[in-house]
Design a protein around this motif. Structure first.
Motif, PDB file in Angstrom:
ATOM      1  N   GLY A 108       0.828  -1.187   0.000  1.00 39.00           N
ATOM      2  CA  GLY A 108       0.000   0.000   0.000  1.00 39.00           C
ATOM      3  C   GLY A 108       0.871   1.248   0.000  1.00 39.00           C
ATOM      4  O   GLY A 108       1.775   1.396  -0.827  1.00 39.00           O
ATOM      5  N   ALA A 109       0.653   2.134   0.979  1.00 37.65           N
ATOM      6  CA  ALA A 109       1.444   3.363   1.070  1.00 37.65           C
ATOM      7  C   ALA A 109       2.706   3.185   1.901  1.00 37.65           C
ATOM      8  O   ALA A 109       3.498   4.124   2.036  1.00 37.65           O
ATOM      9  CB  ALA A 109       0.583   4.474   1.687  1.00 37.65           C
TER      10      ALA A 109
ATOM     11  N   GLU B 191       5.606  -0.211  17.499  1.00 35.55           N
ATOM     12  CA  GLU B 191       4.844  -0.135  16.261  1.00 35.55           C
ATOM     13  C   GLU B 191       5.796  -0.228  15.069  1.00 35.55           C
ATOM     14  O   GLU B 191       6.525   0.713  14.775  1.00 35.55           O
ATOM     15  CB  GLU B 191       4.046   1.180  16.214  1.00 35.55           C
ATOM     16  N   GLN B 192       5.798  -1.363  14.386  1.00 38.61           N
ATOM     17  CA  GLN B 192       6.667  -1.583  13.241  1.00 38.61           C
ATOM     18  C   GLN B 192       5.806  -1.941  12.030  1.00 38.61           C
ATOM     19  O   GLN B 192       4.876  -2.755  12.150  1.00 38.61           O
ATOM     20  CB  GLN B 192       7.655  -2.712  13.514  1.00 38.61           C
ATOM     21  N   PRO B 193       6.082  -1.379  10.873  1.00 37.00           N
ATOM     22  CA  PRO B 193       5.240  -1.675   9.705  1.00 37.00           C
ATOM     23  C   PRO B 193       5.427  -3.096   9.182  1.00 37.00           C
ATOM     24  O   PRO B 193       4.504  -3.655   8.594  1.00 37.00           O
ATOM     25  CB  PRO B 193       5.701  -0.638   8.669  1.00 37.00           C
TER      26      PRO B 193
ATOM     27  N   ASP C  65       4.925 -12.761   2.418  1.00 39.66           N
ATOM     28  CA  ASP C  65       5.070 -11.930   1.222  1.00 39.66           C
ATOM     29  C   ASP C  65       3.739 -11.664   0.530  1.00 39.66           C
ATOM     30  O   ASP C  65       3.704 -11.032  -0.532  1.00 39.66           O
ATOM     31  CB  ASP C  65       6.050 -12.572   0.232  1.00 39.66           C
ATOM     32  N   GLY C  66       2.624 -12.127   1.127  1.00 42.30           N
ATOM     33  CA  GLY C  66       1.331 -11.932   0.494  1.00 42.30           C
ATOM     34  C   GLY C  66       0.932 -10.475   0.341  1.00 42.30           C
ATOM     35  O   GLY C  66       0.304 -10.097  -0.642  1.00 42.30           O
ATOM     36  N   GLY C  67       1.328  -9.638   1.301  1.00 43.59           N
ATOM     37  CA  GLY C  67       0.936  -8.240   1.232  1.00 43.59           C
ATOM     38  C   GLY C  67       2.060  -7.308   0.842  1.00 43.59           C
ATOM     39  O   GLY C  67       1.875  -6.081   0.860  1.00 43.59           O
TER      40      GLY C  67
ATOM     41  N   GLU D 222      10.730   1.577   8.155  1.00 45.47           N
ATOM     42  CA  GLU D 222       9.944   2.311   7.183  1.00 45.47           C
ATOM     43  C   GLU D 222      10.746   3.507   6.670  1.00 45.47           C
ATOM     44  O   GLU D 222      11.347   4.251   7.450  1.00 45.47           O
ATOM     45  CB  GLU D 222       8.646   2.789   7.824  1.00 45.47           C
ATOM     46  N   VAL D 223      10.775   3.640   5.368  1.00 48.39           N
ATOM     47  CA  VAL D 223      11.492   4.753   4.764  1.00 48.39           C
ATOM     48  C   VAL D 223      10.817   6.056   5.191  1.00 48.39           C
ATOM     49  O   VAL D 223       9.619   6.261   4.976  1.00 48.39           O
ATOM     50  CB  VAL D 223      11.505   4.630   3.226  1.00 48.39           C
ATOM     51  N   GLY D 224      11.590   6.953   5.827  1.00 47.78           N
ATOM     52  CA  GLY D 224      11.040   8.194   6.333  1.00 47.78           C
ATOM     53  C   GLY D 224      10.244   8.047   7.604  1.00 47.78           C
ATOM     54  O   GLY D 224       9.587   9.001   8.039  1.00 47.78           O
ATOM     55  N   GLY D 225      10.287   6.846   8.232  1.00 46.84           N
ATOM     56  CA  GLY D 225       9.505   6.617   9.439  1.00 46.84           C
ATOM     57  C   GLY D 225      10.269   5.820  10.469  1.00 46.84           C
ATOM     58  O   GLY D 225      11.480   5.955  10.607  1.00 46.84           O
ATOM     59  N   LYS D 226       9.563   4.952  11.194  1.00 50.67           N
ATOM     60  CA  LYS D 226      10.132   4.196  12.301  1.00 50.67           C
ATOM     61  C   LYS D 226      11.169   3.191  11.810  1.00 50.67           C
ATOM     62  O   LYS D 226      10.925   2.445  10.877  1.00 50.67           O
ATOM     63  CB  LYS D 226       9.013   3.458  13.045  1.00 50.67           C
TER      64      LYS D 226
END
Length: 392
Positions: free
Chosen positions: A79-80, A271-273, A309-311, A169-173
């Motif tokens: 997604g985003a 909180e990890q993506p 790897d489904g998502g 996350e790129v630009g995030g945690k």
């Protein structure tokens, strides 16, 4: 003073020299190597190494191992969300394992099926300290790839003996972000084994009066988060696993061991993506060939994929220079994180000392590789180790 691996190895040598000599037997010689699957991210979680499935014995194991992990920067999108993964380091680990039957503390206990209950139960404490650094092995591995004509996984496009460990996350945690050498103290694993059944006259001579030909045991492993996630000491959460182990003497000089297990990982703290799958499995076989005072041990170990790897989809968000190609699938961290991993290990045991060499080699689809039917995860690319075992 900050601890370092040379000082820890010196302490290992002093410990081996200080311990009283104890005569081992042929069962100790034929034991499996008892190694996990190393890898910068995977070793943060609970791993369940194979063991002899017969009646437990007390012992102390001390092991040093060197593992070289490699990948180019890898990006996964869902997604985003955009996550960067890179594992480029050498890790030198010192692992201490103390194993004791419960009868050492509680006495024999009530008799169950002809054997005292607490002779059936044992607990092993595993703890590890690791130096994460650039190391010395990159040049040796690249030389071997060139000499043997193997694919070099684009290693030559990046600095040798560097530390680049990233997951976040790129630009995030950022879950992991290590750019320099770091000594980390790992989580504590508590492994309890129960002998379900055993029997038969042993075929391998010189194993002591209580030896049997075969054994079947159950295991319960727990991992306590005493290490810190920020310096690659541990995942920051509790993990648990159950397993079934078997040992069988095929001949007077060949002993087979097998294990199947399932583990429940609690994931990264906070909180990890990108979080690992909660359930994982391991399957392993070990063969020990006894040649007089020496044993050759060969093991094959397969572990399930860490992430689903489904998502997620592998992408390349970075701009490329004219004529430049994005990192190949083989050079990425994709196989190490989103696919199952198989490792083959060969060991040589002489007395109480064992040396081993491990290489990852996983049958499976590899459409972009030279060989289409297997792939390498490079997590780790290679591993070598030295172990010392002391009966107690």
């Amino acid at each position: 003073m900050r601890p370092s691996m040379p000082r820890l190895l010196a302490l290992l040598l002093l410990l081996a020299l200080a311990l009283p000599a104890a005569a081992g037997d042929r069962r100790d010689l034929a034991a499996p190597l008892g190694l996990g699957t190393d890898g910068t991210i995977r070793e943060l979680f609970l791993d369940m190494p194979i063991a002899d499935a017969r009646a437990p014995r007390a012992g102390l194991d001390v092991r040093w191992s060197m593992a070289n992990d490699w990948s180019a920067p890898t990006y996964a999108a869902s997604g985003a969300k955009l996550v960067e993964i890179q594992t480029d380091e050498q890790s030198d680990s010192l692992t201490l394992s103390l194993r004791a039957p419960w009868s050492r503390l509680l006495g024999p206990g009530p008799v169950v099926s002809g054997r005292p209950l607490f002779d059936r139960l044992s607990t092993t404490l595993d703890w590890r300290v690791t130096q994460h650094w650039g190391g010395w092995s990159d040049g040796t591995i690249e030389w071997w790839h060139g000499f043997a004509g193997f694919y070099n996984f684009e290693r030559n496009q990046y600095p040798r003996n560097a530390v680049h460990v990233t997951l976040g996350e790129v630009g995030g945690k950022q879950t992991l972000d290590l750019r320099s050498a770091q000594v980390s103290f790992g989580d504590l694993a508590v492994r309890t084994q129960y002998l379900l059944a055993d029997g038969g006259a042993p075929l391998v001579p010189g194993q002591g009066p209580d030896a049997t030909r075969w054994g079947l045991s159950a295991r319960l492993d727990l991992k306590a988060p005493v290490g810190r996630l920020s310096n690659l000491g541990g995942s920051g959460g509790f993990d648990a696993g159950v397993g079934l182990l078997g040992t069988y003497e095929l001949t007077s000089f060949l002993v087979a061991h097998a294990m199947a297990s399932g583990q429940w990982w609690s994931g990264f703290a906070g909180e990890q993506p990108l979080q690992p799958l909660n359930f994982h499995w391991t399957a392993e076989v070990s063969l020990a060939l006894l040649l007089g005072p020496v044993a050759l041990v060969v093991e094959d170990r397969v572990v399930s994929a860490m992430f689903d790897d489904g998502g997620w989809t592998r992408v390349n968000p970075l701009p490329l220079a004219p004529g430049q190609s994005p990192p190949s699938l083989a050079a990425s961290a994709w196989a190490a994180t989103f696919r199952a991993q198989n490792g083959i290990t060969g060991g040589l045991r002489w007395g109480r000392f064992t040396v081993w060499f491990a290489e990852d080699w996983t049958p499976g689809s590899n459409p972009t590789g030279v060989y289409k039917w297997f792939y390498d995860s490079n997590a780790p690319d290679v591993e070598i180790g030295l172990g010392y075992s002391q009966p107690l």
